[in-house]
Structures are given as structure tokens and as C-alpha cells.
Design a protein around this motif. Structure first.
Motif, mmCIF file in Angstrom:
data_model
loop_
_atom_site.group_PDB
_atom_site.id
_atom_site.type_symbol
_atom_site.label_atom_id
_atom_site.label_comp_id
_atom_site.label_asym_id
_atom_site.label_seq_id
_atom_site.Cartn_x
_atom_site.Cartn_y
_atom_site.Cartn_z
ATOM 1 N N VAL A 1 0.823 -1.174 -0.206
ATOM 2 C CA VAL A 1 -0.207 0.095 0.124
ATOM 3 C C VAL A 1 0.845 1.304 -0.016
ATOM 4 C CG1 VAL A 1 -1.829 -1.359 1.401
ATOM 5 C CG2 VAL A 1 -0.060 0.158 2.580
ATOM 6 N N PRO A 2 0.237 2.495 -0.492
ATOM 7 C CA PRO A 2 1.400 3.547 -0.355
ATOM 8 C C PRO A 2 1.314 3.729 1.145
ATOM 9 C CG PRO A 2 -0.796 3.921 -1.696
ATOM 10 C CD PRO A 2 -0.879 2.660 -1.019
ATOM 11 N N LYS A 3 2.625 4.349 1.628
ATOM 12 C CA LYS A 3 2.966 4.657 3.025
ATOM 13 C C LYS A 3 2.464 6.102 3.255
ATOM 14 C CE LYS A 3 7.122 1.766 3.590
ATOM 15 N NZ LYS A 3 8.358 1.892 3.827
ATOM 16 N N TYR B 1 3.354 9.000 -3.382
ATOM 17 C CA TYR B 1 2.765 8.818 -4.493
ATOM 18 C C TYR B 1 3.328 7.841 -5.110
ATOM 19 C CZ TYR B 1 1.801 9.806 -9.440
ATOM 20 O OH TYR B 1 1.153 9.941 -10.628
ATOM 21 N N VAL B 2 2.763 6.956 -5.846
ATOM 22 C CA VAL B 2 2.988 5.702 -6.472
ATOM 23 C C VAL B 2 2.890 5.840 -8.105
ATOM 24 C CG1 VAL B 2 2.528 3.188 -6.975
ATOM 25 C CG2 VAL B 2 2.287 4.070 -4.709
ATOM 26 N N THR B 3 3.842 5.757 -8.754
ATOM 27 C CA THR B 3 3.813 5.857 -10.134
ATOM 28 C C THR B 3 3.493 4.506 -11.040
ATOM 29 O OG1 THR B 3 6.332 5.363 -10.385
ATOM 30 C CG2 THR B 3 5.787 7.675 -10.183
ATOM 31 N N GLY B 4 2.590 4.651 -11.826
ATOM 32 C CA GLY B 4 2.041 3.270 -12.605
ATOM 33 C C GLY B 4 0.813 3.563 -13.144
ATOM 34 N N LYS B 5 -0.023 2.476 -13.474
ATOM 35 C CA LYS B 5 -1.269 2.575 -14.116
ATOM 36 C C LYS B 5 -2.292 1.788 -13.349
ATOM 37 C CE LYS B 5 0.134 3.869 -18.734
ATOM 38 N NZ LYS B 5 -0.109 3.508 -20.103
ATOM 39 N N THR B 6 -3.277 2.066 -13.091
ATOM 40 C CA THR B 6 -4.240 1.320 -12.300
ATOM 41 C C THR B 6 -4.699 0.007 -13.289
ATOM 42 O OG1 THR B 6 -6.403 2.238 -13.364
ATOM 43 C CG2 THR B 6 -5.422 3.087 -11.425
ATOM 44 N N LEU C 1 -0.615 -0.826 -10.927
ATOM 45 C CA LEU C 1 0.600 -1.632 -11.272
ATOM 46 C C LEU C 1 1.602 -0.718 -11.637
ATOM 47 C CD1 LEU C 1 1.324 -4.831 -11.732
ATOM 48 C CD2 LEU C 1 0.884 -4.455 -14.239
ATOM 49 N N THR C 2 2.813 -0.923 -10.638
ATOM 50 C CA THR C 2 3.778 0.193 -10.576
ATOM 51 C C THR C 2 4.838 0.252 -11.949
ATOM 52 O OG1 THR C 2 5.443 -0.960 -9.556
ATOM 53 C CG2 THR C 2 3.799 0.271 -8.161
ATOM 54 N N PRO D 1 2.350 -4.682 -7.852
ATOM 55 C CA PRO D 1 0.984 -4.160 -7.425
ATOM 56 C C PRO D 1 1.001 -3.281 -6.283
ATOM 57 C CG PRO D 1 0.943 -6.342 -6.742
ATOM 58 C CD PRO D 1 2.195 -6.201 -7.793
ATOM 59 N N CYS D 2 0.242 -2.306 -6.208
ATOM 60 C CA CYS D 2 -0.068 -1.569 -4.945
ATOM 61 C C CYS D 2 -1.538 -1.158 -4.735
ATOM 62 C CB CYS D 2 0.925 -0.124 -4.949
ATOM 63 S SG CYS D 2 0.551 0.845 -3.561
ATOM 64 N N ILE D 3 -2.057 -1.527 -3.765
ATOM 65 C CA ILE D 3 -3.630 -1.550 -3.419
ATOM 66 C C ILE D 3 -4.060 -0.239 -2.437
ATOM 67 C CG2 ILE D 3 -5.350 -2.720 -2.506
ATOM 68 C CD1 ILE D 3 -3.920 -5.324 -2.824
ATOM 69 N N LEU D 4 -4.737 0.429 -3.301
ATOM 70 C CA LEU D 4 -5.272 1.810 -2.752
ATOM 71 C C LEU D 4 -6.602 1.573 -1.958
ATOM 72 C CD1 LEU D 4 -4.880 4.027 -6.156
ATOM 73 C CD2 LEU D 4 -3.109 3.346 -4.400
ATOM 74 N N ASP D 5 -6.967 2.798 -1.180
ATOM 75 C CA ASP D 5 -8.405 3.076 -0.673
ATOM 76 C C ASP D 5 -8.823 1.980 0.176
ATOM 77 O OD1 ASP D 5 -8.390 5.538 -2.153
ATOM 78 O OD2 ASP D 5 -9.684 4.625 -3.819
ATOM 79 N N TRP D 6 -8.503 2.169 1.423
ATOM 80 C CA TRP D 6 -8.515 1.194 2.467
ATOM 81 C C TRP D 6 -9.821 1.659 3.416
ATOM 82 C CZ3 TRP D 6 -6.859 -3.454 2.772
ATOM 83 C CH2 TRP D 6 -5.769 -3.764 1.704
ATOM 84 N N ALA D 7 -10.650 2.722 2.944
ATOM 85 C CA ALA D 7 -11.831 3.263 3.903
ATOM 86 C C ALA D 7 -12.845 2.151 4.190
ATOM 87 C CB ALA D 7 -12.402 4.361 3.245
#
Length: 249
Positions: free
Chosen positions: A52-54, A71-76, A159-160, A165-171
Motif C-alpha cells: 500500500v502507499p505509505k 505517490y505511486v507511479t504506474g497505471k491502475t 501496477l507500478t 502491484p499497490c492496493i489503494l483506498d482502505w476506507a
């Protein structure tokens, strides 16, 4: 901090890039408790070893609560599925495998999914008889302690540039039955009109885990009702058709 490059806009938040930082700025009046809860969920996911983004800080910018993270560089995966249609099945398989990997992680301090679902059903505005049917359906299903993302969608997986992979939005993260999270993701595909994507995703999940499709389907009326607690009118009609499915569905 400079809010000069918008990455994404949602109903209650705007996401900006500021150098090597990502700023998620919530609208004025947004619940402070909900902001802090989302940040805590993400921190717990990070401690569980999930990519996840720190988070770097929680700030207030122009009176608005803000989560500041790397900020994570890449595309969803959502974008890649559109840009590289010939690889959509491959990306969907990666997506399903990532979700299955989440289910193996332990985050015992997250909110209990069943408790959250009870609250959401009560907020739908559905008639009492239908709500009681949903409560009964919920109580009849097994209670597990799997890590459930709650909004696992290709748009929430980056996908960086390095190919990781990096997983966003943990609300909406909770602990509960994994099939409820899968039912949620299936409906997210359907809400976007991607029926083939929804079917391929669910087929892959069931094949990889040995889960019967019928078991996941038992969660769909409940998951649809929970989404009705906070949706627009267009979505409400679609979700109601799933909520009002026969009990034997």
C-alpha cells in the motif's frame, strides 16, 4: 504543499499529486473520524505486509482533512484493461490473485464485517420486512475472519512502473467472510456495465479457490443492500434488483 495537479475527483474527495506525495483532500465537513479510520486501516494493511502507499501524515489544508501518502507511479489495472484489451484476461487473473492473497493476511483489529453490514442494512430505507429477511440471510451465513478490502476494484490497484502491484483506498476494510468481498467486487464490475468482466472474474476466483459460485451468490443481496445505504438514484434501481432476489438464489 501545492494542490496544482488533480489525479482523481470523487463525490467527497479530491486526490492531488505534490512531488513525490499524494494528497487525498476530503470535502469540508467530512467526518474526521472516518478520515482517521481510513488512515488507520491503511496503516494496519501496511503492517500486515500488504503493498500500500505509505502514509506520511494527516493534515488539514484550507480547513479540509487530508491524508498524505507516498505517490505511486504506474497505471491502475482498470486503465490497463482498457488500453491493452488483448491482455484483459491476464490482468483480471492478476487482480483475482491479489484479492485471494489479501484473504490470507491477518488484521484482527479491523471492523467486523457482519456488524458493519447490520448497520448498513438499517440505513438503506428499505421496508422492515425486507430488512428482516436480509438480517436473517446474513445470520445464516458463516462468519470468518478474512481481511476484506470492501472496495476491491481494478481502479484501486496500481501496477507500478517496476511491475509490482499497490492496493489503494482502505476506507471500507473489515474482517469477515471472503465471499462477501468477492460478491462486492462482482457487483462493482456489474455496476460499470462490464458483465463479461464480472463473469470472468468470478469464474477465476471460484476456480482458484475451489469456491462454489452459489456460495458467493448467497452474499449478493446483502452486499447490494449495503451499497444502497450510500448510492445515487441510478445505482439504487440496479442494486434493488439484487436485494430483492429470491431467498433460494
Amino acid at each position: 504543499m501545492r494542490l496544482d495537479r488533480i489525479i482523481a475527483v470523487r463525490n467527497d474527495k479530491t486526490v492531488y499529486k505534490d512531488g513525490n506525495r499524494c494528497l487525498k483532500v476530503f470535502r469540508s465537513g467530512y467526518s474526521k473520524a472516518d478520515v482517521l479510520s481510513e488512515a488507520l486501516n491503511q496503516a494496519r494493511a501496511e503492517e500486515a505486509g500488504i503493498p500500500v502507499p505509505k502514509i506520511r501524515e494527516i493534515a488539514v489544508i484550507d480547513g479540509k482533512w487530508t491524508i498524505v501518502s507516498d505517490y505511486v507511479t504506474g497505471k491502475t489495472l482498470a486503465r490497463l484493461m482498457v488500453e491493452e484489451k488483448e491482455k484483459k484476461k491476464e490482468y483480471t487473473e492478476l487482480f483475482a490473485e491479489l484479492q485471494i492473497g489479501l484473504f490470507s493476511k491477518k488484521c484482527p483489529l479491523l471492523t467486523n464485517l457482519r456488524d458493519k453490514m447490520r448497520r448498513k442494512i438499517a440505513e438503506t430505507g428499505l421496508d422492515k420486512e425486507l430488512c428482516n429477511r436480509l438480517y436473517e440471510r446474513l445470520e445464516a451465513l458463516p462468519e470468518h475472519d478474512k481481511l476484506c478490502h470492501g472496495d476491491f476494484d481494478p481502479s484501486n490497484v496500481i501496477l507500478t512502473d517496476e511491475g509490482t502491484p499497490c492496493i489503494l483506498d482502505w476506507a471500507h476494510a473489515t474482517i469477515g467472510n471472503a465471499s462477501a468481498d468477492v460478491a462486492q467486487t462482482y457487483l462493482l464490475f456489474r455496476l460499470k456495465g462490464d458483465i463479461p468482466g464480472a463473469e470472468n472474474y468470478l469464474k477465476l476466483f471460484c476456480q482458484k479457490t475451489g469456491t462454489a459460485r452459489e456460495y458467493v451468490e448467497k452474499w449478493m443481496p446483502i452486499v447490494a443492500a449495503c451499497r444502497m445505504a450510500k448510492c445515487n438514484e441510478k445505482e439504487r434501481g440496479f442494486l434493488y434488483s439484487w436485494v430483492n432476489a429470491p431467498d433460494e438464489y
